[in-house]
Scaffold this motif. Structure first.
Motif, PDB file in Angstrom:
ATOM      1  N   GLU A   4      42.355  48.388  49.701  1.00 43.70           N
ATOM      2  CA  GLU A   4      41.135  47.739  49.220  1.00 43.70           C
ATOM      3  C   GLU A   4      41.020  47.986  47.733  1.00 43.70           C
ATOM      4  O   GLU A   4      41.229  49.106  47.256  1.00 43.70           O
ATOM      5  CB  GLU A   4      39.911  48.299  49.949  1.00 43.70           C
ATOM      6  N   TYR A   5      40.713  46.926  47.000  1.00 46.94           N
ATOM      7  CA  TYR A   5      40.596  47.041  45.554  1.00 46.94           C
ATOM      8  C   TYR A   5      39.148  47.277  45.157  1.00 46.94           C
ATOM      9  O   TYR A   5      38.237  47.248  45.982  1.00 46.94           O
ATOM     10  CB  TYR A   5      41.165  45.788  44.892  1.00 46.94           C
ATOM     11  N   GLY A   6      38.914  47.507  43.869  1.00 47.23           N
ATOM     12  CA  GLY A   6      37.598  47.883  43.387  1.00 47.23           C
ATOM     13  C   GLY A   6      36.719  46.711  43.020  1.00 47.23           C
ATOM     14  O   GLY A   6      36.974  45.559  43.376  1.00 47.23           O
ATOM     15  N   ASP A   7      35.689  47.023  42.248  1.00 49.39           N
ATOM     16  CA  ASP A   7      34.694  46.030  41.861  1.00 49.39           C
ATOM     17  C   ASP A   7      34.752  45.683  40.378  1.00 49.39           C
ATOM     18  O   ASP A   7      33.858  45.004  39.876  1.00 49.39           O
ATOM     19  CB  ASP A   7      33.289  46.546  42.195  1.00 49.39           C
ATOM     20  N   LEU A 185      39.248  38.827  46.954  1.00 53.34           N
ATOM     21  CA  LEU A 185      38.705  37.809  46.060  1.00 53.34           C
ATOM     22  C   LEU A 185      39.039  38.194  44.624  1.00 53.34           C
ATOM     23  O   LEU A 185      38.162  38.450  43.791  1.00 53.34           O
ATOM     24  CB  LEU A 185      37.189  37.670  46.262  1.00 53.34           C
ATOM     25  N   HIS A 186      40.339  38.262  44.345  1.00 54.21           N
ATOM     26  CA  HIS A 186      40.822  38.737  43.057  1.00 54.21           C
ATOM     27  C   HIS A 186      40.451  37.761  41.937  1.00 54.21           C
ATOM     28  O   HIS A 186      40.287  36.560  42.156  1.00 54.21           O
ATOM     29  CB  HIS A 186      42.345  38.891  43.095  1.00 54.21           C
ATOM     30  N   ASP A 187      40.324  38.318  40.738  1.00 59.93           N
ATOM     31  CA  ASP A 187      40.115  37.488  39.548  1.00 59.93           C
ATOM     32  C   ASP A 187      41.464  37.174  38.926  1.00 59.93           C
ATOM     33  O   ASP A 187      42.248  38.092  38.634  1.00 59.93           O
ATOM     34  CB  ASP A 187      39.221  38.210  38.529  1.00 59.93           C
ATOM     35  N   ARG A 188      41.735  35.891  38.715  1.00 64.33           N
ATOM     36  CA  ARG A 188      42.979  35.447  38.087  1.00 64.33           C
ATOM     37  C   ARG A 188      42.631  34.468  36.972  1.00 64.33           C
ATOM     38  O   ARG A 188      42.208  33.338  37.235  1.00 64.33           O
ATOM     39  CB  ARG A 188      43.881  34.756  39.115  1.00 64.33           C
ATOM     40  N   LEU A 189      42.783  34.914  35.745  1.00 58.22           N
ATOM     41  CA  LEU A 189      42.523  34.065  34.590  1.00 58.22           C
ATOM     42  C   LEU A 189      43.835  33.834  33.856  1.00 58.22           C
ATOM     43  O   LEU A 189      44.537  34.785  33.511  1.00 58.22           O
ATOM     44  CB  LEU A 189      41.484  34.694  33.665  1.00 58.22           C
ATOM     45  N   ARG A 190      44.141  32.573  33.622  1.00 56.91           N
ATOM     46  CA  ARG A 190      45.433  32.200  33.061  1.00 56.91           C
ATOM     47  C   ARG A 190      45.265  31.436  31.747  1.00 56.91           C
ATOM     48  O   ARG A 190      44.496  30.478  31.670  1.00 56.91           O
ATOM     49  CB  ARG A 190      46.198  31.314  34.051  1.00 56.91           C
ATOM     50  N   PHE A 191      45.978  31.904  30.728  1.00 60.38           N
ATOM     51  CA  PHE A 191      46.127  31.134  29.485  1.00 60.38           C
ATOM     52  C   PHE A 191      47.306  30.185  29.684  1.00 60.38           C
ATOM     53  O   PHE A 191      48.411  30.621  30.029  1.00 60.38           O
ATOM     54  CB  PHE A 191      46.418  32.059  28.301  1.00 60.38           C
ATOM     55  N   ARG A 192      47.078  28.903  29.482  1.00 56.99           N
ATOM     56  CA  ARG A 192      48.146  27.911  29.640  1.00 56.99           C
ATOM     57  C   ARG A 192      48.263  27.074  28.376  1.00 56.99           C
ATOM     58  O   ARG A 192      47.270  26.535  27.883  1.00 56.99           O
ATOM     59  CB  ARG A 192      47.875  26.996  30.834  1.00 56.99           C
ATOM     60  N   GLU A 201      42.224  28.998  32.368  1.00 55.44           N
ATOM     61  CA  GLU A 201      41.972  28.460  33.693  1.00 55.44           C
ATOM     62  C   GLU A 201      41.769  29.597  34.682  1.00 55.44           C
ATOM     63  O   GLU A 201      42.438  30.627  34.597  1.00 55.44           O
ATOM     64  CB  GLU A 201      43.151  27.615  34.164  1.00 55.44           C
ATOM     65  N   ARG A 202      40.832  29.426  35.623  1.00 58.69           N
ATOM     66  CA  ARG A 202      40.664  30.383  36.709  1.00 58.69           C
ATOM     67  C   ARG A 202      41.438  29.868  37.915  1.00 58.69           C
ATOM     68  O   ARG A 202      41.286  28.711  38.315  1.00 58.69           O
ATOM     69  CB  ARG A 202      39.195  30.571  37.057  1.00 58.69           C
ATOM     70  N   LEU A 203      42.245  30.754  38.486  1.00 57.52           N
ATOM     71  CA  LEU A 203      43.019  30.413  39.671  1.00 57.52           C
ATOM     72  C   LEU A 203      42.405  31.043  40.902  1.00 57.52           C
ATOM     73  O   LEU A 203      41.915  32.178  40.863  1.00 57.52           O
ATOM     74  CB  LEU A 203      44.465  30.902  39.518  1.00 57.52           C
ATOM     75  N   SER A 204      42.451  30.332  42.004  1.00 56.82           N
ATOM     76  CA  SER A 204      41.989  30.895  43.268  1.00 56.82           C
ATOM     77  C   SER A 204      42.949  32.001  43.692  1.00 56.82           C
ATOM     78  O   SER A 204      44.160  31.888  43.543  1.00 56.82           O
ATOM     79  CB  SER A 204      41.953  29.798  44.328  1.00 56.82           C
ATOM     80  N   PRO A 205      42.421  33.085  44.247  1.00 54.98           N
ATOM     81  CA  PRO A 205      43.305  34.167  44.679  1.00 54.98           C
ATOM     82  C   PRO A 205      44.101  33.819  45.924  1.00 54.98           C
ATOM     83  O   PRO A 205      45.027  34.537  46.257  1.00 54.98           O
ATOM     84  CB  PRO A 205      42.339  35.319  44.957  1.00 54.98           C
TER      85      PRO A 205
END
Length: 205
Positions: A4-7, A185-192, A201-205
């Motif tokens: 389990e990951y954090g907040d 529900l990870h946060d994934r932010l991508r520079f493209r 862009e935000r990617l769905s986990p």
């Protein structure tokens, strides 16, 4: 084993103005919190027939042009990058529940950059670059040690950089910053990179 990951969030307002600044900030945190070898990265390449391979290498420098590492150009990764100049990098900072994923084209660094870096290496490592026929099958360790001793006798003082050894730069097309969160529900932010410049862009986990 369940993990389990954090907040700790990664939201769009949290990002630096560009990927180099964001990467530098996360790398500094990895260093300051004691992550072992924070500059270690998984390098994935592929042969012309599409067969992939991966291994860990060390990041030696990074700037807005890309991520630089050094290797034997005649090694498996060297040959694959020359034949198929695309790669992916992963910085796996497990202790921080973070990773950075880079995808992009690959180019060789200049010979001047290679020679400057090579001169900064310990003498033993410089001799090792001459001794090792990287990725080739050898009969035993004694062959490697004999080649190293031969190199030591050949260059008792300055050790030049071999022609078959040098740097590659991964020029990113995307740089993704991944932050582990609860319930997957990870946060994934991508520079493209696009024709209009760098997009976030935000990617769905």
């Amino acid at each position: 084993m369940r993990q389990e990951y954090g907040d700790l969030p990664l939201n769009e307002p949290d990002l630096a103005e560009d990927w180099p600044a964001q990467f530098a900030a996360w790398l500094d945190i990895a260093r300051s919190t004691g992550v072992e070898e924070p500059n270690a990265m998984v390098l994935a390449t592929a042969a012309l027939d599409g067969r992939p391979s991966a291994r860990s290498v060390l990041l030696k420098s990074v700037d807005d042009r890309g991520f630089v590492f050094f290797t034997n150009y005649e090694s498996r990764k060297g040959r694959e990058l020359i034949d198929n100049p695309y790669a992916s990098l992963v910085f796996p900072w497990y202790a921080l529940h973070r990773q950075v994923v880079v995808c992009g084209e690959v180019e060789r660094v200049t010979r001047t950059e290679t020679e400057e870096y090579f001169a900064s290496r310990p003498r033993g490592a410089r001799l090792g670059a001459w001794a090792s026929r990287q990725s080739e099958v050898i009969s035993g360790r004694s062959d490697l040690e004999a080649a190293w001793e031969a190199a030591e006798h050949r260059w008792p003082e300055e050790v030049p950089a071999p022609d078959h050894w040098g740097g590659f730069r991964v020029v990113p097309q995307t740089v993704e910053f991944w932050q582990g969160r609860r319930s997957r529900l990870h946060d994934r932010l991508r520079f493209r990179h696009s024709a209009a410049g760098w997009l976030v862009e935000r990617l769905s986990p």
